[in-house]
Write a protein that holds these residues in place. Sequence first.
Motif, PDB file in Angstrom:
ATOM      1  N   LYS A 245     -27.860 -10.794   7.304  1.00  0.00           N
ATOM      2  CA  LYS A 245     -28.738 -11.926   7.616  1.00  0.00           C
ATOM      3  C   LYS A 245     -28.188 -13.258   7.112  1.00  0.00           C
ATOM      4  O   LYS A 245     -28.581 -14.300   7.622  1.00  0.00           O
TER       5      LYS A 245
ATOM      6  N   ARG B  27     -27.693  -4.811   4.697  1.00  0.00           N
ATOM      7  CA  ARG B  27     -28.583  -5.426   5.686  1.00  0.00           C
ATOM      8  C   ARG B  27     -28.973  -6.846   5.290  1.00  0.00           C
ATOM      9  O   ARG B  27     -29.100  -7.716   6.155  1.00  0.00           O
ATOM     10  N   ARG B  28     -29.151  -7.096   3.993  1.00  0.00           N
ATOM     11  CA  ARG B  28     -29.422  -8.473   3.542  1.00  0.00           C
ATOM     12  C   ARG B  28     -28.233  -9.379   3.847  1.00  0.00           C
ATOM     13  O   ARG B  28     -28.402 -10.529   4.271  1.00  0.00           O
TER      14      ARG B  28
END
Length: 156
Positions: A75, A71-72
């Motif tokens: 981004k 998920r990081r």
Amino acid sequence: MTDLVGGALDEWRVGPGAIVICGGARGADIIAAEEGHSRGARVVLCLALPPEEFERRSVDLPGTEWRERFRRLLKVAEVRQLPEGVVDASADGEVFDRANEWMIDMAHRLARRPYAVVVWDGQPGDGRGGTSDLIRQLGYPADDPRIRVIDPTPPG
């Protein structure tokens, strides 16, 4: 594994101006993306499936941090998805095989002689979409200096 991936990226001088293309799966894909990003490279995550489904099928492993790390990356990376309808997403081998082809095509369009870090035990695998198939599609022998094979098999 992180040290081995990082060592390959250091040897190849991956940094600003370089592009790291990977499939985004837990393990070496996520590690390579993180290592490339930390060196200032442009990171392109090529997901075989929509992010939520990909996370469920290729990232999430209870009791680990792979989901959070993925998920990081979503981004900070350029995220691309294999167009829906290209293959039957319910057929694992087919969708991941097509994603390998897509990443290899992209790498060859961006660099005449791209480099590849692969985690592979040297075994033929169980069909299309695996690491041995990816190496075959790259068109390099496994001992080519543009390929860094990391064998996950414990010695002995």
